[in-house]
Design an enzyme around this catalytic site. Structure first.
Site, PDB file in Angstrom:
ATOM      1  CE  LYS A 178     -25.371 -97.562  35.950  1.00  0.00           C
ATOM      2  NZ  LYS A 178     -24.627 -98.310  37.054  1.00  0.00           N
TER       3      LYS A 178
ATOM      4  CE  LYS B  87     -32.816-101.569  43.765  1.00  0.00           C
ATOM      5  NZ  LYS B  87     -32.876-102.909  43.129  1.00  0.00           N
TER       6      LYS B  87
ATOM      7  CD  GLU C 252     -24.115-106.110  42.116  1.00  0.00           C
ATOM      8  OE1 GLU C 252     -25.117-106.286  41.686  1.00  0.00           O
ATOM      9  OE2 GLU C 252     -23.347-105.304  41.980  1.00  0.00           O
TER      10      GLU C 252
ATOM     11  CG  HIS D 198     -26.972 -97.790  42.075  1.00  0.00           C
ATOM     12  ND1 HIS D 198     -27.743 -97.048  41.458  1.00  0.00           N
ATOM     13  CD2 HIS D 198     -26.303 -98.546  41.434  1.00  0.00           C
ATOM     14  CE1 HIS D 198     -27.934 -97.468  40.207  1.00  0.00           C
ATOM     15  NE2 HIS D 198     -26.996 -98.387  40.395  1.00  0.00           N
TER      16      HIS D 198
END
Ligand code: BG6
Length: 461
Positions: free
Chosen positions: A124, A158, A192, A216
């Site tokens: 991306k 992940k 975050e 995501h």
């Protein structure tokens, strides 16, 4: 991310000894110059237990470099000459500015760097709305069939995200309750602590909705909500995910919150506001909270609360499944209070699955029954303490090299994601919704708390 990941594949002998890695960018570098650049990067970024100088030396032998101006066709002839015979296969990993996709594809075609034996991985940003992503996807599709195109969403690399599928589809106990009959709501949080991180131009043009939710978070939502695929293969898994993405209802203005971080303190360190980090005034959001609905039978009436933000209280990615209460409390007359079960799937930084269950506090109960919520804990870190934790890109690069697209995003998924996101942005524009300020080190604007509280729901904090 890329060189340490490729190095790990090399060290663990997961790639063929003959595989060569060619770097290409605008900078003029010799092969040796590139190897030196790579060596320095590896020394800086490899974990201590990976820093083996012999292995690094043999990895560097695989590397070569070709300078390339992607806007000129001739440059690609030089690249093709450098690559030599590619009849044994070529995997391209393309990470570039959106305006360079089309010229790059033309150049690859011009110089014979496409064909059945070539695959392309796309990093991306692949556009910034449905229309611009279609332009890029059309350009790539003019040279590559869909099964040769590997769109990267690093969350799918992940281990814990893949584990979500194992939890749902390798166990009997969750699935019968995994629907509107058993679940009251779902929360997905990706918070975050980092701020702008020097990504001025990119981030300010993008914002949290397109940087994190479009990709995501929607992938996490799709995996949480999808029907059981018939097989763990690229077609079955992606068919199920896209059905969920297409069932997302458009979000109304009162079901979303935009935020932008102000100054504050994160982990004891005082930090500046977004606009100070950026050096100018901005209307870009660094936080989004959304109450999403999936309009299908399984999820009828079950809200999915999503939130993501920068400079928040802690770094945390998790999915919370809030089950419904039991239909009748048999302990009520004796004072026993019940909480509904809650399943917390923590993806990072810790990796665990925690089910909150009700238990009776040991006592002779002369003054009534006391029930307490206690965790049934599965720490994946402990259960698999010997298994190496890998960077998501290790898995994704290996799948690209081996040609397995299961953990990559298909075009119809990306388009369904953009359609939903574009509608949100249109509402923002129509309603003149500007971001609300929130103090760094907190959990976002107070409106994000109100978004759930008015439904009687608290964010899992
Ligand atoms: C990237 C975003 O895709 O994901 C970043 O562009 C974000 O803004 C990052 O920080 C988060 O990834 P992770 O793996 O650290 O959760």
């Amino acid at each position: 991310m890329l060189l340490p990941s490729l190095f790990a594949l090399h060290e663990d002998e997961l790639i063929e000894p003959e595989l060569r890695i060619t770097g290409t960018a605008r900078s003029e570098l010799t092969d040796d110059g590139f190897r030196e650049f790579a060596r320095e990067a590896l020394e800086e970024y490899l974990p201590d237990d990976r820093r083996d100088s012999q292995q690094i030396a043999s990895f560097l032998d695989r590397l070569q470099y070709q300078a390339l101006d992607a806007t000129t066709l001739e440059g690609f002839d030089d690249l093709a000459a450098k690559l030599g015979d590619i009849s044994g296969g070529l995997s391209i990993f393309l990470s570039t500015a959106p305006f360079l996709f089309e010229p790059t594809i033309k150049g690859l075609q011009h110089s014979g760097l496409t064909g059945d034996h070539v695959r392309i991985g796309l990093e991306k940003p692949l556009g910034n709305d449905l229309a611009s992503s279609a332009v890029i996807n059309d350009a790539v599709a003019s040279a590559f069939a869909e099964d040769q195109i590997f769109r990267i969403d690093h969350y799918l690399g992940k281990e814990t995200v893949q584990n979500l599928m194992a939890l749902r589809f390798a166990n009997m106990m969750f699935e019968p309750l995994w629907n509107a009959g058993g679940i009251e709501h779902v929360q997905i949080t990706v918070s975050e602590t980092v701020g702008l991180e020097g990504r001025h131009g990119f981030y300010d043009d993008t914002g949290a909705l397109r940087d994190m939710v479009q990709n995501h978070m929607l992938q996490l939502l799709a995996i949480t909500a999808m029907e059981a695929p018939a097989d763990f293969d690229a077609t079955s898994v992606r068919d199920e995910k896209v059905k969920v993405l297409r069932s997302l209802r458009s979000v109304s203005a009162d079901e979303m919150v935009r935020g932008q971080y102000g100054s504050g303190a994160v982990s004891g360190q005082s930090v500046e506001s977004y606009e100070d980090d950026l050096g100018e005034a901005s209307d870009t959001e660094t936080f989004v909270a959304i109450k999403a609905h999936i309009d299908n039978w399984r999820w009828n009436g079950v809200p999915f609360y999503l939130r993501t933000g920068k400079r928040m209280a802690e770094r945390r990615s998790e999915i919370v499944i809030q089950f419904k209460c039991v239909p009748h409390n048999i302990f009520g007359a004796r004072g026993g209070k019940l909480n509904a079960n809650r399943l917390v799937i923590r993806l990072q930084p810790e990796e665990y699955v925690r089910l909150m269950v009700m238990a009776k506090k040991p006592s002779m109960d002369r003054d009534g029954v006391t029930l307490r919520e206690v965790p049934l804990d599965l720490s994946l870190t402990q259960a698999f303490s010997r298994a190496r934790r890998r960077i998501a890109y290790e898995r994704l690069l290996l799948d690209l090299i081996d040609g397995d697209p299961t953990l990559f995003v298909r075009r119809d998924e990306v388009e369904a994601q953009w359609r939903w996101i574009d509608a949100i942005r249109e509402t923002w524009a129509e309603e003149l919704m500007t971001p609300k300020s929130y103090g760094s080190g907190g959990w976002g604007p107070s409106a994000a708390i109100a978004l759930t509280e008015r439904d009687g729901v608290s964010w899992n904090e």
